[in-house]
Design a protein around this motif. Structure first.
Motif, PDB file in Angstrom:
ATOM      1  N   VAL A 105       0.843  -1.200   0.000  1.00 41.02           N
ATOM      2  CA  VAL A 105       0.000   0.000   0.000  1.00 41.02           C
ATOM      3  C   VAL A 105       0.876   1.248   0.000  1.00 41.02           C
ATOM      4  N   LYS A 106       1.896   1.230   0.832  1.00 40.87           N
ATOM      5  CA  LYS A 106       2.810   2.374   0.920  1.00 40.87           C
ATOM      6  C   LYS A 106       3.709   2.473  -0.314  1.00 40.87           C
ATOM      7  N   VAL A 107       4.185   1.326  -0.824  1.00 44.67           N
ATOM      8  CA  VAL A 107       5.028   1.339  -2.027  1.00 44.67           C
ATOM      9  C   VAL A 107       4.285   2.022  -3.169  1.00 44.67           C
ATOM     10  N   LEU A 108       3.001   1.713  -3.306  1.00 47.38           N
ATOM     11  CA  LEU A 108       2.213   2.287  -4.400  1.00 47.38           C
ATOM     12  C   LEU A 108       1.698   3.696  -4.095  1.00 47.38           C
ATOM     13  N   GLY A 109       1.912   4.174  -2.873  1.00 48.32           N
ATOM     14  CA  GLY A 109       1.502   5.526  -2.518  1.00 48.32           C
ATOM     15  C   GLY A 109       0.004   5.688  -2.365  1.00 48.32           C
ATOM     16  N   VAL A 110      -0.686   4.609  -2.021  1.00 46.01           N
ATOM     17  CA  VAL A 110      -2.140   4.647  -1.836  1.00 46.01           C
ATOM     18  C   VAL A 110      -2.423   4.990  -0.374  1.00 46.01           C
ATOM     19  N   SER A 111      -3.325   5.922  -0.160  1.00 46.17           N
ATOM     20  CA  SER A 111      -3.655   6.315   1.219  1.00 46.17           C
ATOM     21  C   SER A 111      -4.406   5.186   1.927  1.00 46.17           C
ATOM     22  N   ASP A 112      -4.299   5.167   3.245  1.00 51.71           N
ATOM     23  CA  ASP A 112      -5.019   4.168   4.030  1.00 51.71           C
ATOM     24  C   ASP A 112      -6.525   4.288   3.811  1.00 51.71           C
ATOM     25  N   GLU A 113      -7.006   5.515   3.682  1.00 49.62           N
ATOM     26  CA  GLU A 113      -8.435   5.749   3.466  1.00 49.62           C
ATOM     27  C   GLU A 113      -8.890   5.142   2.143  1.00 49.62           C
ATOM     28  N   LYS A 114      -8.110   5.351   1.088  1.00 49.37           N
ATOM     29  CA  LYS A 114      -8.465   4.803  -0.216  1.00 49.37           C
ATOM     30  C   LYS A 114      -8.391   3.285  -0.191  1.00 49.37           C
ATOM     31  N   PHE A 115      -7.357   2.732   0.475  1.00 52.75           N
ATOM     32  CA  PHE A 115      -7.245   1.279   0.584  1.00 52.75           C
ATOM     33  C   PHE A 115      -8.465   0.707   1.300  1.00 52.75           C
ATOM     34  N   ASP A 116      -8.890   1.348   2.384  1.00 54.55           N
ATOM     35  CA  ASP A 116     -10.073   0.890   3.119  1.00 54.55           C
ATOM     36  C   ASP A 116     -11.314   0.936   2.231  1.00 54.55           C
ATOM     37  N   GLN A 117     -11.441   1.991   1.448  1.00 53.73           N
ATOM     38  CA  GLN A 117     -12.579   2.128   0.533  1.00 53.73           C
ATOM     39  C   GLN A 117     -12.574   0.995  -0.498  1.00 53.73           C
ATOM     40  N   ILE A 118     -11.427   0.705  -1.064  1.00 47.39           N
ATOM     41  CA  ILE A 118     -11.286  -0.375  -2.044  1.00 47.39           C
ATOM     42  C   ILE A 118     -11.606  -1.720  -1.390  1.00 47.39           C
ATOM     43  N   ALA A 119     -11.025  -1.968  -0.216  1.00 44.50           N
ATOM     44  CA  ALA A 119     -11.225  -3.242   0.486  1.00 44.50           C
ATOM     45  C   ALA A 119     -12.692  -3.458   0.829  1.00 44.50           C
ATOM     46  N   LYS A 120     -13.381  -2.415   1.277  1.00 47.24           N
ATOM     47  CA  LYS A 120     -14.804  -2.538   1.621  1.00 47.24           C
ATOM     48  C   LYS A 120     -15.641  -2.861   0.392  1.00 47.24           C
TER      49      LYS A 120
END
Length: 94
Positions: A17-32
């Motif tokens: 997630v960090k390597v790709l520069g994706v925010s935690d918020e966006k990752f959570d949105q995608i995961a949900k």
């Protein structure tokens, strides 16, 4: 058409997630959104179409693909092996 180049934003990190520069918020949105699709047994093509609509760049879409593949792989493992299901429920499947 959007630029589809995936770029390592923070290559020194050890978390994808960090390597790709994706925010935690966006990752959570995608995961949900992926969890919702998997729970409803939506076709993979439908899930990817829906998730692509919320992605702002290729890195987010790549992460969504990685996450979906990982989740489906784990689900298939659990479904094919009842002992794997127990290990996952007990926290040992990670």
């Amino acid at each position: 058409m959007k630029n589809l180049e995936v770029t390592a934003v923070n290559p020194q990190e050890d978390n994808i997630v960090k390597v790709l520069g994706v925010s935690d918020e966006k990752f959570d949105q995608i995961a949900k959104l992926l969890s919702k699709g998997i729970a409803s047994e939506a076709p993979i093509s439908t899930m990817m179409n829906e998730v692509s609509q919320i992605c702002d760049n290729p890195n987010e879409l790549a992460l969504a693909c990685f996450k979906m593949a990982d989740t489906i792989g784990k689900l298939n493992q659990v479904m094919s092996n009842p002992f794997a299901m127990l290990a996952e429920m007990m926290g040992g499947g990670r």
